[in-house]
Write an enzyme that holds these catalytic residues in place. Structure first.
Site, PDB file in Angstrom:
ATOM      1  CG  ASP A  58       2.154  -3.682  19.192  1.00 25.06           C
ATOM      2  OD1 ASP A  58       3.288  -4.702  19.176  1.00 25.06           O
ATOM      3  OD2 ASP A  58       2.248  -2.666  19.561  1.00 25.06           O
ATOM      4  CG  ASP A  67       0.712  -0.570  13.652  1.00 27.92           C
ATOM      5  OD1 ASP A  67       1.313   0.016  14.329  1.00 27.92           O
ATOM      6  OD2 ASP A  67       0.053  -1.571  13.986  1.00 27.92           O
TER       7      ASP A  67
END
Length: 524
Positions: free
Chosen positions: A356, A354
């Site tokens: 952020d 992922d």
């Protein structure tokens, strides 16, 4: 006897040229600039026929002139750098003017760069008119100031050029050949960084139909897609372009003609109205930011009619010409191979992160590349995976685009900055849809994971997904991959309780990913 060379700054300068007048200005500026001198300057004459020799000024350093036979700037630069023997090769276009301390700034930029850095890009300054709005052509040149990886002033490490065999000479013009080289260098595991030196790119006068002739670059865009995949524009920090709109405009014009020839007046009128509307929108898009003089408006009207069919024609030509090209990714071996490790190596087929709060600190709906800050140890663990030959990728929800809070261009710029700071990723899979659209890509749906595995050419069951939310590990489970949760202050307690594996930080998550192949071997 002193030769006047400062070999402590081991660089050479390569200047491809077609004999433009600014070449003398460039060489004169280099001759008077302060700082360590280059080992040599190689001017590569790329004129097809050069009956008149180049008129070059006296130089305080060795100066050579080579010929490349009119094969384009990519071939000219290859001719130049392969003739040198220095550690670094600084490429300068013949229409730029280096600053008065350019050699000193260059050597400062190159000093102590680690072996993993392949290139250093200068900051380009394009002086636009201060007393009026810039013309369409001037704005085009002005865009170079923010462009990535352009070789108007770019220094490359020789070993990196050798690793990827230099510029691809199938790019016949000064367009995309520099971005292609940078992407291939990054694919090989290197980084490209920004330097502090400053070089000026003056705005030259352009011919009336220059913007129409520039549409030849649509053929080169095909080669970029074939070599680097459908996401190549995002990876170099560009928006989607206008080819789709040009296709609609051209199709409408074609339909109007065909309907007219068959006597279908209503069909011809409808298609003609669509063509006129599309053409007017394109012309206004170019006219409104400009000086709006009679000459500029006239040029924009004429060329706005000619550009869409020219763009489509060159795109078709490119599709035919480059139909047999295979993508570079996973097809060649650079300094760090990008191939999936063998099954018996005990390593994951790929590790997908992922973005952020996993790789970079979360800034809600961030559209500012300058706000990108990697989390601690992100660069180290990514480097470890790359050294082991494990492909890495990014899978990220970015609903800010659907919400209208950021643009696709801003998203691409932030992703490009992330890659510039953390190194190359084998795939970027991003969902820009909103939460209620029902798409199959937004995590916790499996689409991003499945697409990433397909793009990397690895089995999805062999992938490990690392993220900070329950949606990340749920998407992994839905795709049949392994998920590892790295909680942050924003991670819900229920998400932590439901996660199959939990790691304290990204370092521990990667250690788990490398230490266990299966998803059901216990919870950390």
């Amino acid at each position: 006897m002193s030769t006047g060379l400062d070999l402590s700054a081991d660089y050479s300068v390569v200047v491809p040229t077609v004999g433009r007048p600014n070449l003398q200005v460039l060489l004169d500026a280099l001759g008077h600039a302060t700082g360590p001198r280059p080992r040599e300057v190689v001017v590569v004459d790329d004129r097809r026929t050069a009956s008149d020799p180049l008129d070059l000024p006296e130089a305080p350093w060795p100066l050579r002139v080579l010929r490349s036979g009119g094969r384009g700037p990519a071939a000219a630069r290859n001719t130049g750098w392969r003739a040198t023997a220095s550690e670094w090769v600084a490429f300068l276009d013949d229409d730029v003017v280096p600053g008065p301390d350019w050699p000193a700034r260059l050597t400062d930029d190159l000093a102590c760069l680690p072996p993993g850095v392949a290139a250093s890009q200068a900051r380009l300054v394009v002086p636009l008119p201060a007393h009026r709005r810039p013309t369409d052509a001037e704005r085009g040149t002005g865009g170079l100031a923010g462009a990535r990886w352009i070789t108007a002033d770019m220094a490359y490490r020789r070993s990196a050029l050798e690793a990827v065999d230099g510029f691809d000479e199938r790019f016949p013009r000064a367009y995309r050949e520099d971005a292609d080289l940078a992407l291939r260098v990054i694919e090989a595991g290197y980084r490209v960084v920004d330097g502090r030196r400053v070089t000026t790119h003056p705005v030259a006068a352009s011919a009336f139909l220059a913007s129409v002739r520039a549409q030849r670059g649509n053929a080169d865009d095909v080669l970029m897609r074939q070599r680097h995949g459908a996401d190549w524009r995002a990876r170099i920090g560009e928006g989607p372009g206008r080819l789709r709109r040009h296709t609609v405009t051209t199709a409408a014009a074609t339909a109007a003609v065909l309907f007219g020839l068959r006597g279908h007046r209503r069909g011809a009128a409808a298609a003609g109205f669509l063509w006129a509307g599309c053409t007017a929108e394109f012309a206004l898009h170019r006219i409104l930011p400009g000086p709006r003089t009679a000459a500029e408006v006239g040029r924009m009207l004429v060329t706005s009619v000619a550009i869409p069919p020219a763009a489509c024609a060159h795109r078709i030509r490119g599709e035919w010409r480059h139909r047999e090209v295979r993508r570079f990714r996973h097809s060649r071996v650079g300094r760090r191979p990008r191939l999936a490790p063998p099954e018996d190596a005990g390593l994951p087929a790929a590790v997908l992160f992922d973005r952020d709060d996993t790789l970079i600190h979360d800034v809600p709906y961030n559209g500012d590349p300058d706000a990108v800050r990697p989390v601690p140890a992100a660069a180290a663990v990514l480097g470890r995976l790359r050294d082991l030959g494990v492909p890495v990728g990014v899978v990220s929800n970015q609903s800010g685009v659907a919400r209208g809070l950021i643009t696709l261009e801003q998203l691409a710029a932030v992703n490009a900055r992330t890659e510039a700071l953390l190194g190359p990723f084998g795939t970027w899979q991003v969902c820009v849809h909103g939460e209620d659209t029902g798409c199959d890509c937004r995590k916790p749906a499996p689409g991003l994971i499945e697409k990433a595995a397909a793009d990397l050419g690895v089995p999805v069951a062999g992938c490990v997904v690392i993220g900070d939310t329950g949606a990340d590990v749920a998407a992994a489970a839905a795709a049949g991959a392994r998920g590892i949760l790295v909680p942050t202050a924003r991670t819900l307690p229920a998400e932590i309780a439901a996660a199959p594996e939990v790691a304290a930080d990204i370092t521990e998550a990667v250690r788990l990913a490398l230490g266990k192949r299966g998803a059901g071997e216990g919870r950390s």
